[in-house]
Structures are given as structure tokens and as C-alpha cells.
Design an enzyme around this catalytic site. Structure first.
Site, PDB file in Angstrom:
ATOM      1  CB  CYS A  52      44.518  32.438  44.893  1.00  0.00           C
ATOM      2  SG  CYS A  52      42.864  32.580  45.588  1.00  0.00           S
ATOM      3  CB  CYS A  55      42.885  28.732  43.726  1.00  0.00           C
ATOM      4  SG  CYS A  55      42.563  30.128  42.617  1.00  0.00           S
ATOM      5  CG  HIS A 115      41.866  33.634  40.933  1.00  0.00           C
ATOM      6  ND1 HIS A 115      42.001  33.641  42.309  1.00  0.00           N
ATOM      7  CD2 HIS A 115      42.508  34.748  40.487  1.00  0.00           C
ATOM      8  CE1 HIS A 115      42.706  34.712  42.680  1.00  0.00           C
ATOM      9  NE2 HIS A 115      43.026  35.402  41.604  1.00  0.00           N
ATOM     10  CG  ASN A 155      33.311  43.014  52.566  1.00  0.00           C
ATOM     11  OD1 ASN A 155      32.262  43.639  52.677  1.00  0.00           O
ATOM     12  ND2 ASN A 155      34.036  42.636  53.607  1.00  0.00           N
ATOM     13  CB  SER A 163      42.560  41.057  51.506  1.00  0.00           C
ATOM     14  OG  SER A 163      41.825  40.087  52.211  1.00  0.00           O
ATOM     15  CG  HIS A 166      38.988  32.683  44.532  1.00  0.00           C
ATOM     16  ND1 HIS A 166      39.773  31.811  43.826  1.00  0.00           N
ATOM     17  CD2 HIS A 166      37.783  32.076  44.663  1.00  0.00           C
ATOM     18  CE1 HIS A 166      39.083  30.715  43.559  1.00  0.00           C
ATOM     19  NE2 HIS A 166      37.863  30.859  44.057  1.00  0.00           N
ATOM     20  CG  HIS A 168      35.901  35.434  49.153  1.00  0.00           C
ATOM     21  ND1 HIS A 168      36.676  36.283  48.376  1.00  0.00           N
ATOM     22  CD2 HIS A 168      36.009  35.898  50.422  1.00  0.00           C
ATOM     23  CE1 HIS A 168      37.244  37.201  49.152  1.00  0.00           C
ATOM     24  NE2 HIS A 168      36.849  37.004  50.388  1.00  0.00           N
ATOM     25  CD  GLN A 170      34.515  37.777  55.381  1.00  0.00           C
ATOM     26  OE1 GLN A 170      34.583  37.548  56.589  1.00  0.00           O
ATOM     27  NE2 GLN A 170      35.136  38.790  54.813  1.00  0.00           N
TER      28      GLN A 170
END
Ligand code: G1P
Ligand code: G1P
Lengths: 341, 341
Positions: A52, A55, A115, A155, A163, A166, A168, A170
Site C-alpha cells: 500500500c 501505509c 489499513h 472518495n 483506487s 487505505h 484517506h 483529498q
């Protein structure tokens, strides 16, 4: 003869935030579905994935090493759509060919080193750390001279083009105010000029009186399905008191935003018993140096699933060419989410 | 130091038809993709499927029997989002709760009895029969007193929410003018008032002079990638002469529309060597009984694929919350499609 009511009969609803309409077709929920099915998104099982990019301690696509972070971790997107280092200029030829350079910064925020987690299965303290990181980034990016708007979003799920599982989100920060917040700003301004109050807070109180579309609440925020929702289980987290942006929020209010974010996403996960996909994000005052009493921060959630963990709503054809359209009513969606405890 | 140019540097382009912007990030095409892959859409092999609701002679979901049709076949959608038989009324409470009943008709058009065909592999005569059926339906539906707008469109491919591979399109006709054509109408009107000419035709001639975004043409139409395209391989079929709607078109012009529709979709199929998915449809003058010299009919194509037969563009997150965004430029997309012969 029957009397029109918006819970049973085909109609259009007006969205006063955006100045647009949604076509609602309540009877259409009975339609059989033979189209594409999404694959079930399994919850990630492993807390650390050596492959990943997000990570802790791993190497990213761009070659850089992630630190051994403990709560959140922010870095500049290795493939950002917006960058700072472009020549400034514009192209303007007649009525049809108008373009202008656009500078910006794209960042990624890891929500947790674990993760296997998502927002609904992080603790309130951990989600509060995410919201505090948003505030910090809003202020850092907003203070850059040429940055006039900071878009914070998440997203979640492959079906939403994400994609990497993990946890997250933006941030895209840029020179211009993008179309959606720009349209909202126009309507918020008009409303503020007429009423001397802010549209979002007035809307929240109108919904509190009705109680038909409220899903949940805490001291600072309500979670509701807007009257004009487009996506089947679209929802909004909006404040009861005037708060133009993250900077205006106290530590308690930041915690209340985290609490609402956590509560709503927990309900979503229970809805179809699956790690629920969505795009979500904050709309708040631009960072253009102007006073924005017309603005109140609010968080919107656009989840694609319609009937089950595998059947999503397709915003295609009529929706792309003509007008957004939904089947189940906002009132039904709110009732279902209210029961997801 | 470098000079700004819109083929290499991040910028925003203005869409004068819709009055909106698109964020273009040319450098972003280099981003690696690790997200969801679509399954390849295989061309249907059998000309008749006994299970298909649209094949000639078969029974539909609603129980009705399809006739033994030879070219096109039109019927009222068994699960239409819009119906005629609803009580008329409206709901109007303060600034936030505005709804109005919406009557309409939803129809399905089978393009051919052959289950295995799509537009690009029908003959020009067969596609012309489709376009002539559109004209007939535009006139039949448009002449209904309460119908003010007729939206003709096609969803192709599972990825576009199309639940049946049998070649078909739809028509949703309704009381109100939906948001997208309504916005276009406002801008076309403004332009017409200033220039006394129509915006679409003037745009077409401006693009013919430039030649940078033209894919193909015939006597009546050009096929081009608009300067402000949002979807990676978005395209438009637009007329060289003023034609407000299908009714204004001669038999030859209808054939030219069919020819352009056929030519563009053939190029699309060659692009990634796959039966290319898209949503497409006509924007034309409303059927509200008013004169619409500001309008020109044009057909728009919104295809989702980005890099290959399995990697699509996700319009999520930033795009839903802020602003449409694209990676490859309109000029590059046009060049690629121009070479797909
Ligand atoms: O009418 P269909 O093919 O069943 O359904 C499809 O097209 C409609 C019109 O574009 C959309 O509203 C639906 O979401 C989509 O799945
Ligand atoms: O930035 P990512 O996660 O690679 O990409 C994803 O989010 C972006 C911002 O919403 C979108 O533009 C992309 O289409 C989507 O795939």
C-alpha cells in the site's frame, strides 16, 4: 379525484442552494433491475499492507517514504490535477474559446495508519483528529496568496473511483471558486441580502420543525436528507448556528462535526450491511480574503447505492442530458436511515 | 520562462452553451491506475434471444407482446419515470420547500429487431429509419398540449446503466424544460439577441476554421470534440446550417444526421477495439409552441472510457462537489478519434 402529494406522485423539487431541480418519480421503485451489479466491497482485513502506498513506512508511487505516522498524515499528491508551478496566462478568442491558467495544490490525507479502518470504525477521537487536520490544512492552504477555494473531500469505495482502500481523503485547493460552491455562494448571497440571515442555518431550523427528513443530531449539527436530494441516500451535515468555515469552529464544534461524520457513516454501513461507498466533502467559505457572512459550512454525502449492496443508481442518459432524477423520496430515505441504528 | 498554452498547462475552459467551466489537467494523463476495472463488453452474438424483452414477438416485463417488427418499434415504457395520469398540483412553503407535479410520457425505441446489432453495425438505411422514428415521435409527443420538452437519448453498455443489450434508445417527454436544455436555451437566447445569429451554427463555423477539434463531417453536420468537453472522448454532432429541431429537417438532412451518428460510433468502436459505451442524445428546441430561432439541434455523446476498454473516468469527489475535471485535452481526444479510421 386524487390530490397531489409529493410522496406518491411524479414531481420536480427545487434546490434553493444550487438553483436547480430534481425530478422525483416515487412510483418507479417498483422497476425490476436486470443491469450491472457491483461487486461487494469487503472490509479490508489487514492493518498493514506492504504493497500500500499510504501505509506508514512504505514507499509511495513518486518514490518518497511515508513517515511512521500515528494519527493523520498529509502529503502533496504525487499526481495532482492542480500544481503551483505553471506559467500564468489566458487565452481569449471570440465567444467560444476562453481558457485561463489555474494554479493549485492537491494533497492527500491519511485518516489512520491502520489499513483496515474506515471512518465509521475509527474512534470519535480518531475522527476528531481528521477534522482538526482539515482545519489546519484549510488555514495553511487558504493563507496562500493565490488560493481562493479549498475543497476537502473523500472518495470511498472502488465504485467511487477510489483506487486504494487505505482510509484517506483529498484536498484540492485552487485559484478559482469551482462551479458548485460558486453557484451556492450566489444563492446564499441573494438570500442573505433579503433576510440578513444565512440560508443554511435557516434551512436547518425549518427542517428541525418538520422532523420529516432529519436522521440524527448533536449540539452543533443536524444530519438530514435534503428536500431536494438527488442521490438515493444523499445526506447533509449542517450547523444549527452560523459557522462560515472550519476556522470559525471551536474544539467542541469540531468534535461535533466528527461525531456527525461518524454517526452518519455508521448508519450507512448498516443500511445494506456493507462498507458503504460515497463521495463526501465540505462546502465552506472561500479563502479569497473577503468576509463571507452568507456562508455556512456543511458537509454533503453522495452515495451511489440504490437498492442493495450491489445495485447502484446510474446517473446517465436522462440525468446527464436533461435533469437529475430519483426514485425513492427524500422522506423515505430519511426514514430508512433513521431506523439504521 | 515558459508561456502558458492550454495543451500543456493546467487551466479552466469556459463552456458558453452551459455557462459553466471545466478544469483541464493535461499533465495528469501520466497517473498510474490501480482502481476498479470494467469488464469488457462483448458484442452480442445471437440475433434473437428468447429471454429478451425487446426482441420481436417476445413478451415484455409488463406482460404485453411485442409485434413482429421489421425496422424500429416504439412502445410506452412499462416502468416510466414520467406518466400522464397524476393529479396536478404544487407544494410551496417558504423558501425551502417547493415542489410541482410533473406529467410526462416515457417511451422505448427498438433500433432493430436484430438483438446482436448496435448503431455502428447497422446499415445507413437502418440508422436513417431510427432518426426518422425520432422525428415522428418528436412531433407526436410535441403536439400533446402539456408536453413542452422531448428528450431523446440512448444509454449504451452495462457501464452506462443499460440493462438490456438489445439496440434501443429512450424518449422522456415532459411538462417542464429540464435543467440542461434550459441552461442552454438561456445562453442561446442571450447570444441570439446580441448577434442575431444562432450560437451553435456560429460555433460550428468557428471550429471549421480552426480544424483542431473536428473529427469528421458531411454536407449538413460536423462531428467535433467541443473546446469545453468534460468526458474524455466527449463529442458533438452539430449542424452547419440553422436547424432548430428534427421537424425542420429534410429527408436528406435526416440521412446526414444518421450518417454522422453512424460514423462517430464506428470510430468509437475502433478506439479501444470494443463495443464502446456512452450516453448520447439530442438537444433541440422545446415543444412549448414558441418560436425558437435561438436553438439549433445538436447531438451530444458522453462516453465514460478513459484509457482502455476497462479503465473509465470516474466523475466523483472533486467533480461531484466542485467542478468537472478532465485529463487529456479536447485537442488530443479529437486527434485520436480522427485517426480511428
Ligand atoms: O430506463 P432504464 O434503462 O431502465 O434505466 C437507465 O436509464 C435511465 C434514464 O437515463 C436512468 O434513470 C437509470 O438510472 C438507468 O439505469
Ligand atoms: O485522485 P484519485 O483518487 O486517483 O482519483 C479519483 O478522484 C479524483 C478526484 O475526485 C477524480 O478526478 C478521479 O476521476 C478519481 O478516479
Amino acid at each position: 379525484s386524487q390530490v397531489f402529494n409529493f410522496e406518491d406522485h411524479s414531481h420536480r423539487r427545487y434546490n434553493p442552494f444550487l438553483g436547480s431541480y430534481v425530478q422525483v418519480s416515487p412510483h418507479r421503485s417498483k422497476r425490476p433491475w436486470q443491469g450491472q451489479q457491483e461487486s461487494i466491497i469487503a472490509q479490508e482485513q489487514i492493518s498493514y499492507d506492504p504493497e500500500c502506498f499510504l501505509c506508514a513506512g512504505n514507499r509511495r508511487v513518486g518514490g518518497e517514504l511515508n513517515p511512521d505516522y500515528q494519527d493523520t498524515f498529509v502529503f502533496t499528491n504525487d499526481f495532482g490535477a492542480l500544481t503551483a508551478d505553471i506559467p500564468i496566462g489566458s487565452f481569449d478568442e471570440g465567444e467560444f474559446f476562453k481558457a485561463k491558467s489555474e494554479r493549485g495544490v492537491c494533497k492527500v490525507i491519511c485518516f489512520s495508519p491502520d489499513h483496515s479502518r474506515t471512518i465509521p470504525n475509527l474512534s470519535l477521537e480518531q475522527v476528531t483528529a481528521v477534522v482538526k487536520t482539515w482545519k489546519k490544512e484549510y488555514e495553511i492552504l487558504g493563507s496562500i496568496d493565490y488560493i481562493n477555494y479549498v475543497q476537502i473531500f473523500e472518495n470511498k469505495g472502488e465504485v467511487m473511483g477510489c483506487s486504494n482502500p487505505h482510509p484517506h481523503g483529498q484536498i484540492w485547493a485552487q485559484e478559482s471558486i469551482p462551479d458548485e460552491p460558486f453557484k451556492k455562494q450566489l444563492n446564499f448571497k441573494k438570500y442573505h441580502e433579503i433576510h440578513q440571515t444565512s440560508m443554511v442555518v435557516d434551512y436547518v431550523h425549518a427542517e428541525i420543525i418538520k422532523q420529516k427528513r432529519i436522521i440524527d443530531e448533536n449540539d452543533t449539527f443536524v444530519i438530514l436528507v435534503p428536500f431536494w436530494a438527488v442521490w438515493p441516500f444523499e445526506a447533509m451535515i449542517a450547523p444549527k448556528v452560523h459557522l462560515p468555515n472550519l476556522s470559525a469552529m471551536s474544539d467542541n464544534q469540531l468534535k461535533d462535526l466528527a461525531d456527525a461524520y461518524s454517526k452518519l457513516t455508521k448508519r450507512y454501513d448498516r443500511l445494506f450491511d456493507v462498507s458503504f461507498p460515497y463521495s463526501a466533502g465540505l462546502h465552506q467559505a472561500p479563502t479569497d480574503g473577503l468576509e463571507h457572512t452568507e456562508w455556512d459550512i456543511h458537509m454533503v454525502f453522495y452515495p451511489p447505492l440504490l437498492r442493495s449492496a450491489t445495485v447502484k443508481k446510474f446517473m446517465v442518459g436522462y440525468e446527464m442530458l436533461a435533469n437529475p432524477q430519483r426514485d425513492l423520496t427524500a422522506e423515505k430515505a430519511a426514514a430508512v436511515l433513521r431506523d439504521c441504528v
